[in-house]
Structure formats: C-alpha cells, structure tokens
Write an enzyme that holds these catalytic residues in place. Structure first.
Site, PDB file in Angstrom:
ATOM      1  N   ASP A 110       0.813  -1.214   0.000  1.00 46.62           N
ATOM      2  CA  ASP A 110       0.000   0.000   0.000  1.00 46.62           C
ATOM      3  C   ASP A 110       0.846   1.264   0.000  1.00 46.62           C
ATOM      4  O   ASP A 110       0.413   2.310   0.485  1.00 46.62           O
ATOM      5  CB  ASP A 110      -0.933   0.002   1.211  1.00 46.62           C
ATOM      6  CG  ASP A 110      -0.173  -0.105   2.542  1.00 46.62           C
ATOM      7  OD1 ASP A 110       0.926  -0.688   2.549  1.00 46.62           O
ATOM      8  OD2 ASP A 110      -0.689   0.386   3.561  1.00 46.62           O
ATOM      9  N   GLY A 146      11.202  -1.562   8.862  1.00 52.77           N
ATOM     10  CA  GLY A 146      12.621  -1.369   8.593  1.00 52.77           C
ATOM     11  C   GLY A 146      13.479  -2.573   8.939  1.00 52.77           C
ATOM     12  O   GLY A 146      14.671  -2.596   8.640  1.00 52.77           O
ATOM     13  N   LYS A 186      -6.975   0.051   6.366  1.00 53.74           N
ATOM     14  CA  LYS A 186      -5.808   0.322   7.215  1.00 53.74           C
ATOM     15  C   LYS A 186      -5.619   1.814   7.401  1.00 53.74           C
ATOM     16  O   LYS A 186      -5.843   2.599   6.472  1.00 53.74           O
ATOM     17  CB  LYS A 186      -4.534  -0.265   6.595  1.00 53.74           C
ATOM     18  CG  LYS A 186      -3.348  -0.269   7.564  1.00 53.74           C
ATOM     19  CD  LYS A 186      -2.011  -0.328   6.846  1.00 53.74           C
ATOM     20  CE  LYS A 186      -1.553   1.070   6.456  1.00 53.74           C
ATOM     21  NZ  LYS A 186      -0.136   1.114   6.045  1.00 53.74           N
ATOM     22  N   LYS A 200      -2.012  -3.617  14.360  1.00 52.75           N
ATOM     23  CA  LYS A 200      -0.745  -3.705  13.619  1.00 52.75           C
ATOM     24  C   LYS A 200       0.281  -2.806  14.303  1.00 52.75           C
ATOM     25  O   LYS A 200       0.457  -1.642  13.951  1.00 52.75           O
ATOM     26  CB  LYS A 200      -0.939  -3.295  12.154  1.00 52.75           C
ATOM     27  CG  LYS A 200       0.335  -3.414  11.321  1.00 52.75           C
ATOM     28  CD  LYS A 200       0.095  -3.148   9.844  1.00 52.75           C
ATOM     29  CE  LYS A 200       1.409  -3.211   9.053  1.00 52.75           C
ATOM     30  NZ  LYS A 200       1.216  -3.032   7.596  1.00 52.75           N
ATOM     31  N   SER A 227       6.839  -4.668   9.783  1.00 55.91           N
ATOM     32  CA  SER A 227       8.278  -4.946   9.784  1.00 55.91           C
ATOM     33  C   SER A 227       9.085  -3.696  10.116  1.00 55.91           C
ATOM     34  O   SER A 227      10.144  -3.784  10.752  1.00 55.91           O
ATOM     35  CB  SER A 227       8.727  -5.540   8.445  1.00 55.91           C
ATOM     36  OG  SER A 227       8.284  -4.759   7.354  1.00 55.91           O
ATOM     37  N   GLU A 267      -3.143   0.760  13.212  1.00 56.27           N
ATOM     38  CA  GLU A 267      -1.680   0.722  13.139  1.00 56.27           C
ATOM     39  C   GLU A 267      -1.042   1.934  13.816  1.00 56.27           C
ATOM     40  O   GLU A 267      -0.824   2.974  13.188  1.00 56.27           O
ATOM     41  CB  GLU A 267      -1.208   0.644  11.685  1.00 56.27           C
ATOM     42  CG  GLU A 267       0.311   0.574  11.556  1.00 56.27           C
ATOM     43  CD  GLU A 267       0.789   0.452  10.114  1.00 56.27           C
ATOM     44  OE1 GLU A 267       2.018   0.452   9.906  1.00 56.27           O
ATOM     45  OE2 GLU A 267      -0.046   0.358   9.199  1.00 56.27           O
ATOM     46  N   ARG A 323       8.047  -4.150   3.192  1.00 53.63           N
ATOM     47  CA  ARG A 323       9.393  -4.332   2.653  1.00 53.63           C
ATOM     48  C   ARG A 323       9.960  -5.710   2.949  1.00 53.63           C
ATOM     49  O   ARG A 323      10.628  -6.314   2.099  1.00 53.63           O
ATOM     50  CB  ARG A 323      10.330  -3.258   3.210  1.00 53.63           C
ATOM     51  CG  ARG A 323      10.188  -1.912   2.523  1.00 53.63           C
ATOM     52  CD  ARG A 323      11.010  -0.833   3.217  1.00 53.63           C
ATOM     53  NE  ARG A 323      10.405  -0.415   4.477  1.00 53.63           N
ATOM     54  CZ  ARG A 323      10.906   0.529   5.263  1.00 53.63           C
ATOM     55  NH1 ARG A 323      12.033   1.133   4.936  1.00 53.63           N
ATOM     56  NH2 ARG A 323      10.300   0.877   6.381  1.00 53.63           N
ATOM     57  N   THR A 364       6.048   7.114  -2.517  1.00 57.57           N
ATOM     58  CA  THR A 364       6.929   6.150  -1.850  1.00 57.57           C
ATOM     59  C   THR A 364       7.324   5.030  -2.794  1.00 57.57           C
ATOM     60  O   THR A 364       8.482   4.598  -2.829  1.00 57.57           O
ATOM     61  CB  THR A 364       6.230   5.563  -0.608  1.00 57.57           C
ATOM     62  OG1 THR A 364       5.933   6.622   0.296  1.00 57.57           O
ATOM     63  CG2 THR A 364       7.120   4.549   0.086  1.00 57.57           C
ATOM     64  N   ARG A 396      11.160   3.634  -4.209  1.00 57.13           N
ATOM     65  CA  ARG A 396      11.625   2.241  -4.252  1.00 57.13           C
ATOM     66  C   ARG A 396      11.985   1.839  -5.676  1.00 57.13           C
ATOM     67  O   ARG A 396      12.986   1.144  -5.901  1.00 57.13           O
ATOM     68  CB  ARG A 396      10.545   1.297  -3.708  1.00 57.13           C
ATOM     69  CG  ARG A 396       9.979   1.674  -2.352  1.00 57.13           C
ATOM     70  CD  ARG A 396      11.033   1.800  -1.275  1.00 57.13           C
ATOM     71  NE  ARG A 396      10.431   2.177  -0.004  1.00 57.13           N
ATOM     72  CZ  ARG A 396      11.072   2.783   0.981  1.00 57.13           C
ATOM     73  NH1 ARG A 396      12.342   3.080   0.858  1.00 57.13           N
ATOM     74  NH2 ARG A 396      10.448   3.081   2.106  1.00 57.13           N
TER      75      ARG A 396
END
Length: 341
Positions: free
Chosen positions: A25, A264, A137, A220, A262, A178, A293, A30, A34
C-alpha cells in the site's frame, strides 16, 4: 449475517493460522522512491504491473490471508481483464485498502505528525465496500526522541485511530489499527517499550470511547526494538520478551489478532523475532505478520521492471511469504531459511 458477526468472521480470517497480510500500500511517491532504487520507471502502469505480479504469484494464498492496496491499485485492471480486487479474491486473498491520506506536521509540534484522512471518510468507505473491500488500514506515525512522543501527539493520533475504526466498522469493514513507533533514532529498547506502552494504552482507551468492537479489529503494532542508531542493539530474544510484555500489559484479550509491521527490519530479522513470540501457546491473540518491505523488496529487485524476470521475482516473494508463515507458526529458523532458499 449480522454486522458484528461479519466483522468478527473477517478479522479471524485475516489472522488465520499459518497466514499473514501482505502490505503493498505504498503511495505513488513512496513506490517511486523504491522503483528509483532499482532503476525502474514509475508510472501507474508499471506500479500496476508490479502489484499484479505479486498478487498472481502461484500459491500465494497458501501463506497470505489479505493484501493491503492503495486507491490506485484498487481501481486498476490486470492484464487478463480482471480487476485487481478479483485477482486477489481469486487467489483466496482478502482485499484491503489504505484509507488514511498520510501524516502531516502536528500544529505547534513540527517534529511530530498527525495522520489525516477523516474528512469524507464515510463516503469513501461506502465506495470501497461496494467495490469489494473486506478491510482497511490507517497508520499513525509516532517518533521517539528527546521529549518525544509528547502527550499531545499520542492523544491526537489515538483519537484519529478511534474515529477511523468506528467509521470503518459502521461500514461493515474490519479496521487494521496501526500505531507505529518508528525505528529511526538512537533510543534504547527500554525507551521504546515505555513509549509503545503509553501509545497502546491511549489507543485502546480511545477505541473504547468510540465504542469500537475489539473482536472486529486487527492491531498492527511495531515490535519493541532499539532505534536503528542506538549504540547497543538487542538480541532477538530480548526484543521478543519486551514486545510480549508490552502486549500483555496493553492489548485486551478480545482482540483476535496482532499483525506486526516490519518497520525497517529485514525479512530475516522480522521472522526470527516473530517466531520466538508466535511459538508460545499461552497467548490470548493470534500473532502474525503484516509485512511490506520484509516481504516484497527482494522480489522488486529481481523484477527490475522486466516481464522476463517475473517468475524469479514471484519465487522470491513466495520464499519470503513461506518464511513468514513459518515464523507465524513459531517454526522459523535460520537453518530453514537457508535450506529452503
């Protein structure tokens, strides 16, 4: 099926044994960052092709219960003419949608942020529900540092999460809640634990104030870790112990599942730490993963924008999904990682 029963059933399916949630998402900005790292041109078409590659990995539904998408992906069509929502459901994966609009500076506190997106959220949720979403989310981003987080930041983000969750359940969807305390910084594990507990207590107090059905949410959170720049790092066992102590103090047993971000960590780090926690048999909630990631970026590098690399990229994703599934069952080991690579 009554609304509460639907919410509870969906939440349980999201944290089903052996499975976790794939977070794909990233916003366009962003995702472009990547892609730039892998020298991939970022366009709506290339982002859609990448996410289609992930969702169509053969057997992904054996390890993944749900996939968090963004609005762009939610509206796209796959190469075979199906909607991305139908692609996910065809793989046995529940489609979810990120509904916050990002973090902005908190007024009068430029070092801290408040997540926005409550305006017109009820109308957006109605549309997503009609399009086939099963869950949503919302991410609060909280920084640890000297004097941070402040009570003002914690209260503002907890209130936003509570209002979000109530609106989502009103629409018949399950909210992923989250509250993420960032790994960036030089704080030690004790400070992270203290801040995480403070945030979680505030969030659950606000969920209660907003009459949110705890049996119909998925939490989360971050794991309790030292900052990435801390002089002393912690072992996997120390992180697992601190995280479990925090969860036991702060998360009601009514919550069906906790899906760790996760944040990072590498895939291997996240799996090792999750496995140490999920292997215990005295926990009131399901412990699983909602990795971004840590699940998908090996595949991104392998794909590098070339259709010829799609099978190898899907193999990378499936490996990380399988390792995460083993961790979620308490069965991950470094030896298994190497043997099944």
């Amino acid at each position: 099926m009554a609304t509460n029963e639907l919410l509870e059933s969906t939440a349980r399916a999201m944290v089903a044994p052996g499975k976790g949630i794939l977070a794909i998402d990233e916003t366009a900005g962003t995702c472009t960052k990547r892609f730039d790292e892998c020298r991939i041109t970022s366009t709506p078409a290339s982002r859609g092709a990448y996410r289609e590659l992930l969702l169509t990995a053969p057997g992904l539904g054996d390890y993944i219960s749900g996939a968090i998408l963004v609005d762009e992906t939610f509206r796209q069509t796959a190469s075979d003419g199906r909607s991305m929502i139908d692609v996910a459901r065809g793989a046995g994966i529940l489609p979810g949608i990120k509904v916050d609009t990002g973090a902005r500076p908190l007024a009068g506190a430029p070092e801290e942020t408040i997540t926005e997106g409550l305006d017109h959220l009820r109308e957006r949720l109605k549309e997503y529900q009609q399009m086939g979403a099963a869950f949503t989310k919302w991410r609060a981003v909280i920084k640890i540092g000297p004097g941070l987080p402040t009570l003002r930041c914690i209260a503002a983000n907890a209130h936003a999460l509570g209002r979000y969750a109530a609106l989502v359940q009103e629409s018949g969807l399950v909210p992923i809640v989250e509250p993420e305390l960032l790994m960036s910084g030089s704080h030690d594990i004790d400070l992270c634990q203290e801040a995480t507990e403070e945030v979680l207590r505030a969030v659950f107090a606000e969920l209660a104030t907003q009459h949110v059905l705890l049996e119909g949410i998925v939490l989360k959170p971050n794991m309790v870790t030292p900052g990435a720049g801390a002089p002393e790092q912690a072992s996997a066992a120390q992180i697992a112990d601190a995280t479990l102590a925090t969860l036991r103090r702060c998360v009601p047993a009514a919550v069906p599942g906790i899906a760790f971000l996760s944040g990072g960590q590498t895939g291997e780090e996240a799996c090792e730490r999750l496995s140490l926690m999920a292997g215990l048999d005295d926990l009131p909630w399901q412990l699983t993963f909602s990795f971004g990631r840590a699940l998908q970026y090996p595949a991104l590098g392998t794909w590098s924008g070339s259709p010829d690399n799609a099978p190898a990229a899907q193999a990378d994703l499936l490996h990380r999904a399988r390792m995460s599934s083993l961790a979620r069952c308490g069965s991950y080991t470094v030896q298994a990682e190497r043997a099944l690579a």
